[in-house]
Scaffold this active site. Structure first.
Site, mmCIF file in Angstrom:
data_model
loop_
_atom_site.group_PDB
_atom_site.id
_atom_site.type_symbol
_atom_site.label_atom_id
_atom_site.label_comp_id
_atom_site.label_asym_id
_atom_site.label_seq_id
_atom_site.Cartn_x
_atom_site.Cartn_y
_atom_site.Cartn_z
ATOM 1 N N HIS A 47 0.844 -1.181 0.000
ATOM 2 C CA HIS A 47 0.000 0.000 0.000
ATOM 3 C C HIS A 47 0.890 1.245 0.000
ATOM 4 O O HIS A 47 2.087 1.168 0.284
ATOM 5 C CB HIS A 47 -0.915 -0.006 1.221
ATOM 6 C CG HIS A 47 -1.965 -1.069 1.175
ATOM 7 N ND1 HIS A 47 -2.991 -1.153 2.093
ATOM 8 C CD2 HIS A 47 -2.172 -2.108 0.321
ATOM 9 C CE1 HIS A 47 -3.767 -2.174 1.801
ATOM 10 N NE2 HIS A 47 -3.288 -2.772 0.739
ATOM 11 N N GLU A 49 1.233 3.795 1.939
ATOM 12 C CA GLU A 49 1.901 4.156 3.185
ATOM 13 C C GLU A 49 3.172 3.335 3.387
ATOM 14 O O GLU A 49 4.200 3.850 3.842
ATOM 15 C CB GLU A 49 0.962 3.931 4.380
ATOM 16 C CG GLU A 49 -0.323 4.737 4.316
ATOM 17 C CD GLU A 49 -1.468 3.968 3.697
ATOM 18 O OE1 GLU A 49 -2.619 4.159 4.122
ATOM 19 O OE2 GLU A 49 -1.219 3.158 2.760
ATOM 20 N N CYS A 81 -1.531 -1.521 7.641
ATOM 21 C CA CYS A 81 -0.678 -0.333 7.490
ATOM 22 C C CYS A 81 -0.527 0.410 8.815
ATOM 23 O O CYS A 81 0.515 1.015 9.079
ATOM 24 C CB CYS A 81 -1.265 0.604 6.437
ATOM 25 S SG CYS A 81 -1.142 -0.044 4.757
ATOM 26 N N ARG A 204 -3.978 4.985 -25.116
ATOM 27 C CA ARG A 204 -2.729 5.237 -25.837
ATOM 28 C C ARG A 204 -2.041 6.505 -25.339
ATOM 29 O O ARG A 204 -2.674 7.382 -24.762
ATOM 30 C CB ARG A 204 -3.002 5.345 -27.347
ATOM 31 C CG ARG A 204 -3.528 4.049 -27.924
ATOM 32 C CD ARG A 204 -3.896 4.140 -29.394
ATOM 33 N NE ARG A 204 -4.281 2.814 -29.877
ATOM 34 C CZ ARG A 204 -3.450 1.950 -30.457
ATOM 35 N NH1 ARG A 204 -2.184 2.297 -30.657
ATOM 36 N NH2 ARG A 204 -3.862 0.773 -30.833
#
Length: 360
Positions: A47, A49, A81, A204
């Site tokens: 993640h 963090e 986290c 693109r």
């Protein structure tokens, strides 16, 4: 430097590549200096963090962490986290918006505060909520967030009476469309558009080369009429066909060239678009869908109240013609008081064109 705005820019850079996880950006800041930064990695990766904390190393002790979304306090595909933040010695966490996921919402903040980490919530929250708008809907309803995008002339036409639609808008508008595509999990269109225009439906860069990561291409094709030489079948990325009456031999051929088929029909024989979108979320981790279709599919989506956001490009061009198609067909409404009025409307200019964005 506005640290939260930098974190928001990092989060936008993760849009379209981390589903079904939210796109998040984070910074570790000590004495006004950025010690580490990061964005959400593709599913199964770190993640935002954690990426920022790893980059900061020992500099995280006593520092502030800026993050666009509340840190998770639970074990998923990665450890919590909040635990890593606490162990790093971070003393302050500044959060743009609370996680709408019921298993997180508020619990990450509570866990940090219980560990004597100062938490500040709400900085640039409007931008933070916009970045996670698809994730928010998916977490609370299990349905993907649907954006209807179309380009039309000043008199409301998407093509001439002969079907010619290249190009109503200018190059700058078209490149912005590629940016929107790159941030979407899937692009949805109808078989009539595929047969008439033979589009690539890829994201693109400005040199015209396809990006490494491509959104899923979804074609609503009731009878399985998609031509075997359609360009989009040869483009990089995944193509999914939603059908209700496709011939088994055609479905087998498509399977051999890597095309998935979703069988979902209504009693009258048409594709069940609501169920198709639901299946895309449940089986393909699709949280956001960009619709680039003709008036029939677009009208069905509005009739079913499936559209969450509208991006309409308007070119200062007059096409005319009683038989020239408009962007939205379907049943529509009988009285103006029943018409859909967009909220939080914004305008943006692209050369001679104007894009109007609003929420349903």
């Amino acid at each position: 430097m506005n640290h939260m705005r930098r974190a928001l820019r990092l989060a936008r850079g993760a849009l379209g590549s981390v589903n079904p996880n939210p796109a998040v950006g984070s910074l570790v800041v000590s004495k006004g200096i950025v010690q580490g930064e990061g964005r959400t990695q593709p599913q199964g990766g770190d993640h935002a963090e954690i990426v920022a904390l790893k980059a900061a190393g020992s500099s995280a002790k006593g520092a502030s962490l800026y993050t666009t979304l509340e840190p998770c306090p639970h074990f998923g595909k990665t450890p919590p986290c909040t635990d890593a933040i606490i162990e790093s010695g971070i003393k302050e966490v500044r959060i743009s918006t609370i996680d709408p996921n019921p298993i997180v919402s508020g619990k990450g903040i509570e866990k940090l505060r219980d560990a004597n980490v100062r938490v500040v919530v709400g900085e640039d929250s409007e931008q933070g909520m916009q970045i996670i708008e698809a994730y928010s809907k998916f977490m609370t309803s299990k349905m993907p967030f649907v954006t209807a995008k179309f380009a039309m002339s000043l008199d409301g036409k998407i093509a001439t009476s002969s079907g010619d639609s290249k190009w109503i808008t200018g190059e700058r508008s078209r490149w912005y469309t590629h940016k929107i595509r790159s941030q979407s999990d899937a692009i949805l269109t109808g078989i009539n558009t595929v047969i008439a225009d033979d589009p690539l439906l890829t994201a693109r860069n400005e040199r015209g080369n396809p990006l490494t990561r491509q959104p899923i291409r979804v074609v609503i094709d009731t009878n399985g009429r998609i031509p075997e030489n359609s360009k989009l079948l040869k483009e990089p990325g995944q193509t999914i066909l939603a059908s209700s009456r496709i011939q088994p031999s055609k479905m087998e051929y498509l399977k051999q060239i890597g095309v998935k088929t979703i069988i979902s029909g209504l009693p009258e024989g048409n594709v069940d678009i609501y169920k198709t979108i639901q299946i895309l979320g449940a089986t393909e981790n699709v949280t956001s869908i960009l619709v680039e279709s003709g008036a029939t599919i677009m009208g069905s989506l509005f009739d079913l109240s499936l559209v969450d956001k509208v991006i309409a490009f308007i070119a200062p061009t007059i096409i005319g013609g009683g038989n020239s198609p408009s962007p939205v067909a379907g049943v529509g409404v009988e009285a103006m008081v029943e018409s859909l009025k967009l909220q939080r409307v914004q305008w943006k200019r692209f050369g001679r064109d104007i894009a109007i964005t609003g929420y349903c």
